[in-house]
Design an enzyme around this catalytic site. Sequence first.
Site, PDB file in Angstrom:
ATOM      1  CB  CYS A 116      29.265  35.334 -21.105  1.00  0.00           C
ATOM      2  SG  CYS A 116      29.338  35.093 -22.650  1.00  0.00           S
ATOM      3  CG  HIS A 118      31.887  37.516 -25.862  1.00  0.00           C
ATOM      4  ND1 HIS A 118      32.898  37.169 -24.987  1.00  0.00           N
ATOM      5  CD2 HIS A 118      32.271  38.710 -26.348  1.00  0.00           C
ATOM      6  CE1 HIS A 118      33.905  38.294 -25.126  1.00  0.00           C
ATOM      7  NE2 HIS A 118      33.302  39.022 -25.731  1.00  0.00           N
ATOM      8  CG  HIS A 119      28.383  32.839 -26.036  1.00  0.00           C
ATOM      9  ND1 HIS A 119      29.893  33.013 -25.728  1.00  0.00           N
ATOM     10  CD2 HIS A 119      28.738  32.247 -27.332  1.00  0.00           C
ATOM     11  CE1 HIS A 119      30.819  32.569 -26.333  1.00  0.00           C
ATOM     12  NE2 HIS A 119      30.400  32.139 -27.390  1.00  0.00           N
ATOM     13  CD  GLN A 157      36.310  35.240 -14.426  1.00  0.00           C
ATOM     14  OE1 GLN A 157      35.793  34.378 -15.259  1.00  0.00           O
ATOM     15  NE2 GLN A 157      37.280  34.945 -13.593  1.00  0.00           N
ATOM     16  CG  HIS A 185      33.038  32.030 -18.514  1.00  0.00           C
ATOM     17  ND1 HIS A 185      32.793  33.068 -18.882  1.00  0.00           N
ATOM     18  CD2 HIS A 185      33.821  32.018 -17.549  1.00  0.00           C
ATOM     19  CE1 HIS A 185      33.455  34.028 -18.050  1.00  0.00           C
ATOM     20  NE2 HIS A 185      34.105  33.507 -17.024  1.00  0.00           N
ATOM     21  CB  CYS A 187      29.358  30.694 -23.121  1.00  0.00           C
ATOM     22  SG  CYS A 187      30.928  31.388 -22.425  1.00  0.00           S
TER      23      CYS A 187
HETATM   24 ZN   LIG Z   1      30.390  33.334 -23.531  1.00  0.00          ZN
END
Ligand SMILES: [Zn+2]
Length: 230
Positions: A116, A118-119, A157, A185, A187
């Site tokens: 992912c 974002h993380h 995703q 996920h 995260c």
């Molecule tokens: Zn994430």
Amino acid sequence: MTRHADLPDHIREIVAEIETEIGEDAGFETAIEGAAGRHPGANGRVEAAVREILTEIGEDPDRQGLLGTPERVHRMYTELTAGYHVDPDRLVNRAIFDVDYSEMVVVKDIPFYSLCEHHLLPFFGTAGVAYIPRGRVIGLSKIPRIVEMYGRRLQVQERLTQQIADFLQDRLAPQGVGVVIEATHLCAVMRGVRKPGTVMTTSAVLGIFRSRDKTRAEFFAHLERPAPRP
Ligand SMILES: [Zn+2]
């Protein structure tokens, strides 16, 4: 031979695995004797950054268990993002065929692992891919490789799903394409934002998969059917 020359050997190996069939000539040497260890070309910046992170979270980067961590993390992220280096032309090389077949082709339960964006934590699950040819088909074994090419990148995703669909639409010009991805996920799971085990489902439908309810329903019915056991 010059392509990928700047990549570490173990990454060239991963890229070659995605691009080529087993036993097929990868077009460059993949022998890695003596190459396990430091990456050629590593400039130490990722390692330095990981040390910074370890220090910032209150750890001692010089304690025994963490000494090799910066280098391992660097190596790992390079592996998990090897998809950026895959050449789509080499991936589909000689595997698109003119075939007079116009029924739905479905490949499902394709496992994948991605990160992912974002993380930088994993999300993983399965992909189901279908298309209805318009005179051209792609070798069956190529579809999981397409998933892997896009999965081994920083992703969300939704975009992963769309990129797989767009790639097939672009390369095969079929009557339509459908892609469904179900994933967990870390995260979300590890941080307790969603309930553990929550699965996110995304889909991308193009052509007659979008315009015809019947085609879309047939695709989803295929995905629900249990796979035959050998
Ligand atoms: Zn994430």
